[in-house]
Structures are given as C-alpha cells and as structure tokens.
Design a protein around this motif. Structure first.
Motif, mmCIF file in Angstrom:
data_model
loop_
_atom_site.group_PDB
_atom_site.id
_atom_site.type_symbol
_atom_site.label_atom_id
_atom_site.label_comp_id
_atom_site.label_asym_id
_atom_site.label_seq_id
_atom_site.Cartn_x
_atom_site.Cartn_y
_atom_site.Cartn_z
ATOM 1 N N ASP A 110 0.826 -1.197 0.000
ATOM 2 C CA ASP A 110 0.000 0.000 0.000
ATOM 3 C C ASP A 110 0.864 1.252 0.000
ATOM 4 O O ASP A 110 1.809 1.369 0.780
ATOM 5 C CB ASP A 110 -0.905 -0.008 1.230
ATOM 6 N N HIS A 125 -4.012 -0.917 -1.315
ATOM 7 C CA HIS A 125 -4.390 -2.235 -0.793
ATOM 8 C C HIS A 125 -5.897 -2.233 -0.507
ATOM 9 O O HIS A 125 -6.376 -1.434 0.297
ATOM 10 C CB HIS A 125 -3.593 -2.538 0.474
ATOM 11 N N ARG A 175 -11.151 3.628 0.184
ATOM 12 C CA ARG A 175 -9.982 3.730 -0.678
ATOM 13 C C ARG A 175 -10.308 4.087 -2.124
ATOM 14 O O ARG A 175 -9.465 4.626 -2.836
ATOM 15 C CB ARG A 175 -9.197 2.418 -0.666
#
Length: 210
Positions: A110, A125, A175
């Motif tokens: 990540d 990630h 994310r």
C-alpha cells in the motif's frame, strides 16, 4: 507531457476455487508508451499478451490478486520478457495454489508507486475479494485499475474462501470512492465504469449484503 496510453486485451479461460470451475473472460490492461509497459493481470494467454506488447520492454507483471484466472499466464509471461511478477504478500497462499513451484519476484505494498512511461501507478491495498487485493490508481490518466474489487454495479464476489463482504465494502468506501468522481474504473472482468457512477450505490450494496 506523457505519451502513455492504456491498451486493453480480453482473454478467456477458467477460474477454479473451492472445488468449482467456471469459464471466464478477463480484462488484461497494458499501461505504457511505445518503449515500455506494465501488464496488469496476466490472464490465460501469454502469447496474446506478448503480441499486444509488440516488442516493448515489460517493466513488471502486476497481479491485482492471486485468483488463478488473474495469474495463470504470469510465469510464462515473465519467462518470455524477463519482467518481475509483483504480488501483495497477503495473497501468497492463493498464489501457491496455482504456482507452487514459482514464487512471485517482488511484493506490492500500500502506498508504493510504480512508474511507467512517466506515469505513476499508486498501489492501494483493497482487501475483501482476497486478502492481498490491490488496485492501481493512475492520476495522470484519470483511471484506477480495480481487479475484482469494484465492478460496474458493485463489489467483487465474496462468497468463496479468503474473501469477506464487510472488508470489501470498507475497502471500496475508504480507498476507491474517495477518488475523483470522474475517475474511470477499469475492472478485471466486464465493462468499465466511473467512481461517480458507483458511489451512490454503496448503501444499496451494504443493505443487500452478500
């Protein structure tokens, strides 16, 4: 000014897990220019991918996750091009089920950045579909490569081993849906979409559950 472009290839084969096997079509994405490239998900057909590369120098074979349909051609592609295979270590157990005698060459993490043809690919990630699922965000190209984490119409499947629905929803919410709405979502299977088109449906996915 970058001359990077995205080439798209669809390859066909099978996906096997938990004792079942299914026919699948996979998206293979090639990011680069006329000189160099990165392949995202070497699925099914190394010959077709080599042909699409057209002699360009391959910097890496990036695996968004280690389900067999996304990595089955990776060792053959690496052998023919000399490029390293990169995988998030949390998916190593899945990888070893398909390629027990051939380890990946490097790890995805990540926040790491891969650069190809002057374009940065930011690794995100996104566990849930698998423990080591990774998306690659290319701000300069206005796109994110999501593997099987986010599709047109919802999250990737979480009904099989190594997957978890609450985890994938959190990955997408935290994310991916935080990326600019116009960001094009280039998926592991099927049609592309945008972050803005998928964001309004998050609560529907949660209500529906798996």
């Amino acid at each position: 000014m970058s001359t990077a472009r995205i080439d798209h290839l669809v390859t066909s084969g099978t996906f096997s897990l938990d004792g079942g096997t299914w026919e699948v079509d996979n998206n293979v994405w090639i990011v680069g220019d006329d000189e160099e490239a990165v392949v995202i998900d070497a699925a099914h057909d190394a010959d077709a991918i080599v042909a699409a590369l057209g002699g360009r120098r391959l910097l890496a074979v990036v695996s968004t996750h280690a389900h067999d349909d996304h990595v089955d051609a990776a060792p053959a592609l690496a052998e023919r091009t000399g490029a390293p295979i990169l995988l998030h270590p949390a998916d190593r157990e899945l990888w070893d089920r398909t390629h027990p005698d051939r380890a990946p060459d490097g790890e995805l993490a990540d926040g790491q950045v891969l650069t190809v043809a002057g374009v940065e690919l930011h690794q995100i990630h996104t566990p849930g579909h698998s423990p080591g699922g990774v998306c690659l965000y290319a701000p300069a190209l206005g796109t994110v490569f999501t593997g099987d984490t986010l599709f047109q119409g919802g999250p990737g499947a979480t009904g099989r081993s190594f997957s978890d629905f609450p985890t994938i929803v959190e990955s997408i919410r935290e994310r991916l849906l935080t990326l600019p709405p116009a960001t094009v979502v280039r998926t592991g299977h099927g049609d592309s979409t945008t972050v803005g088109d998928e964001a309004p449906h998050l609560q529907e996915w949660i209500d529906r559950g798996h």
